[in-house]
Design a protein around this motif. Structure first.
Motif, PDB file in Angstrom:
ATOM      1  N   PHE A  13      29.287  20.370 -19.022  1.00  0.00           N
ATOM      2  CA  PHE A  13      29.759  21.236 -20.079  1.00  0.00           C
ATOM      3  C   PHE A  13      29.402  22.671 -19.728  1.00  0.00           C
ATOM      4  N   LEU A  14      30.406  23.556 -19.805  1.00  0.00           N
ATOM      5  CA  LEU A  14      30.185  24.982 -19.638  1.00  0.00           C
ATOM      6  C   LEU A  14      30.146  25.590 -21.033  1.00  0.00           C
ATOM      7  N   PHE A  15      29.069  26.263 -21.355  1.00  0.00           N
ATOM      8  CA  PHE A  15      28.941  26.904 -22.656  1.00  0.00           C
ATOM      9  C   PHE A  15      29.213  28.390 -22.518  1.00  0.00           C
ATOM     10  N   LEU A  16      30.096  28.887 -23.375  1.00  0.00           N
ATOM     11  CA  LEU A  16      30.397  30.308 -23.429  1.00  0.00           C
ATOM     12  C   LEU A  16      29.870  30.848 -24.758  1.00  0.00           C
ATOM     13  N   ARG A  17      29.274  32.025 -24.709  1.00  0.00           N
ATOM     14  CA  ARG A  17      28.732  32.680 -25.904  1.00  0.00           C
ATOM     15  C   ARG A  17      29.431  34.012 -26.090  1.00  0.00           C
ATOM     16  N   GLU A  18      29.740  34.324 -27.332  1.00  0.00           N
ATOM     17  CA  GLU A  18      30.350  35.603 -27.665  1.00  0.00           C
ATOM     18  C   GLU A  18      29.409  36.721 -27.246  1.00  0.00           C
ATOM     19  N   LEU A  19      29.932  37.708 -26.527  1.00  0.00           N
ATOM     20  CA  LEU A  19      29.095  38.783 -25.999  1.00  0.00           C
ATOM     21  C   LEU A  19      28.518  39.653 -27.107  1.00  0.00           C
ATOM     22  N   HIS A  20      29.311  39.982 -28.093  1.00  0.00           N
ATOM     23  CA  HIS A  20      28.857  40.850 -29.190  1.00  0.00           C
ATOM     24  C   HIS A  20      28.912  40.095 -30.511  1.00  0.00           C
ATOM     25  N   GLY A  21      28.357  38.903 -30.520  1.00  0.00           N
ATOM     26  CA  GLY A  21      28.368  38.075 -31.716  1.00  0.00           C
ATOM     27  C   GLY A  21      27.567  36.812 -31.472  1.00  0.00           C
ATOM     28  N   SER A  22      27.749  35.842 -32.340  1.00  0.00           N
ATOM     29  CA  SER A  22      26.922  34.632 -32.272  1.00  0.00           C
ATOM     30  C   SER A  22      27.721  33.355 -32.020  1.00  0.00           C
ATOM     31  N   ARG A  23      29.029  33.468 -31.850  1.00  0.00           N
ATOM     32  CA  ARG A  23      29.822  32.252 -31.656  1.00  0.00           C
ATOM     33  C   ARG A  23      29.658  31.698 -30.247  1.00  0.00           C
ATOM     34  N   GLU A  24      29.715  30.366 -30.161  1.00  0.00           N
ATOM     35  CA  GLU A  24      29.652  29.661 -28.888  1.00  0.00           C
ATOM     36  C   GLU A  24      30.750  28.612 -28.848  1.00  0.00           C
ATOM     37  N   MET A  25      31.113  28.240 -27.648  1.00  0.00           N
ATOM     38  CA  MET A  25      32.066  27.159 -27.431  1.00  0.00           C
ATOM     39  C   MET A  25      31.709  26.487 -26.119  1.00  0.00           C
ATOM     40  N   PHE A  26      32.250  25.302 -25.900  1.00  0.00           N
ATOM     41  CA  PHE A  26      32.025  24.662 -24.611  1.00  0.00           C
ATOM     42  C   PHE A  26      33.307  24.047 -24.099  1.00  0.00           C
ATOM     43  N   LEU A  27      33.360  23.910 -22.770  1.00  0.00           N
ATOM     44  CA  LEU A  27      34.466  23.270 -22.081  1.00  0.00           C
ATOM     45  C   LEU A  27      33.883  22.157 -21.229  1.00  0.00           C
ATOM     46  N   THR A  28      34.611  21.084 -21.091  1.00  0.00           N
ATOM     47  CA  THR A  28      34.197  19.978 -20.236  1.00  0.00           C
ATOM     48  C   THR A  28      34.805  20.192 -18.856  1.00  0.00           C
ATOM     49  N   ILE A  29      33.977  20.024 -17.817  1.00  0.00           N
ATOM     50  CA  ILE A  29      34.484  20.139 -16.438  1.00  0.00           C
ATOM     51  C   ILE A  29      33.941  18.983 -15.614  1.00  0.00           C
ATOM     52  N   GLY A  30      34.535  18.750 -14.472  1.00  0.00           N
ATOM     53  CA  GLY A  30      34.117  17.669 -13.597  1.00  0.00           C
ATOM     54  C   GLY A  30      32.828  17.993 -12.846  1.00  0.00           C
ATOM     55  N   ILE A  31      32.206  16.961 -12.342  1.00  0.00           N
ATOM     56  CA  ILE A  31      30.947  17.091 -11.602  1.00  0.00           C
ATOM     57  C   ILE A  31      31.134  17.932 -10.343  1.00  0.00           C
ATOM     58  N   LEU A  32      32.221  17.706  -9.611  1.00  0.00           N
ATOM     59  CA  LEU A  32      32.436  18.466  -8.375  1.00  0.00           C
ATOM     60  C   LEU A  32      32.562  19.958  -8.664  1.00  0.00           C
ATOM     61  N   GLU A  33      33.296  20.306  -9.735  1.00  0.00           N
ATOM     62  CA  GLU A  33      33.433  21.710 -10.117  1.00  0.00           C
ATOM     63  C   GLU A  33      32.073  22.291 -10.514  1.00  0.00           C
ATOM     64  N   THR A  34      31.256  21.466 -11.166  1.00  0.00           N
ATOM     65  CA  THR A  34      29.920  21.914 -11.582  1.00  0.00           C
ATOM     66  C   THR A  34      29.061  22.241 -10.368  1.00  0.00           C
ATOM     67  N   PHE A  35      29.052  21.349  -9.391  1.00  0.00           N
ATOM     68  CA  PHE A  35      28.231  21.596  -8.206  1.00  0.00           C
ATOM     69  C   PHE A  35      28.709  22.830  -7.440  1.00  0.00           C
ATOM     70  N   MET A  36      30.031  23.032  -7.377  1.00  0.00           N
ATOM     71  CA  MET A  36      30.575  24.220  -6.717  1.00  0.00           C
ATOM     72  C   MET A  36      30.117  25.477  -7.447  1.00  0.00           C
ATOM     73  N   LEU A  37      30.232  25.468  -8.765  1.00  0.00           N
ATOM     74  CA  LEU A  37      29.840  26.622  -9.564  1.00  0.00           C
ATOM     75  C   LEU A  37      28.352  26.904  -9.415  1.00  0.00           C
TER      76      LEU A  37
END
Length: 135
Positions: A20-44
């Motif tokens: 899961f990649l978690f994104l946080r609002e830069l000038h606020g408090s909102r967050e969201m997440f995206l699901t990604i594969g294991i291979l993409e995770t290791f690359m990142l």
């Protein structure tokens, strides 16, 4: 309207072969997440840790192609959520013309956060509303 976000954390779920990649609002408090594969995770993670490779990795190749064609990779836009699938675009300026290229959000985020200097991540307000994220 787009909201600027930043990559806040990566959570690896080894039992399910996804992360899961978690994104946080830069000038606020909102967050969201995206699901990604294991291979993409290791690359990142490899790119974020600055681990060298003998040859250009896919994301380095993409940035190289953009530069060689006279473009400047500016930012990414996560602009749609349909059937639980996020859609993203790379924003590229080439000879004064803005171009948007369809991309998987995981690839787009990897490009943005590993680019030197880091590129901005924007999520459309309607996507955040669909996720029912409260400000």
């Amino acid at each position: 309207m787009f909201v600027e976000m930043t990559l806040s954390k990566i959570v690896l779920c080894e039992t399910e072969n996804r992360s899961f990649l978690f994104l946080r609002e830069l000038h606020g408090s909102r967050e969201m997440f995206l699901t990604i594969g294991i291979l993409e995770t290791f690359m990142l993670k490899r790119m974020l840790n600055g681990e060298p490779s003998a040859r250009p990795l896919t994301h380095e190749l993409i940035c190289g192609i953009i530069q060689q064609l006279g473009g400047d990779f500016e930012s990414i836009l996560i602009d749609r959520l349909e059937d639980n699938i996020f859609y993203a675009k790379l924003r590229i300026r080439q000879k004064g013309v803005w171009r948007e290229v369809d991309a998987r959000p995981s690839d787009a985020i990897t490009l943005a956060v590993t680019h030197v200097p880091m590129r901005k991540i924007y999520v459309h307000e309607k996507v955040l509303e669909q996720l029912e994220i409260e400000p």
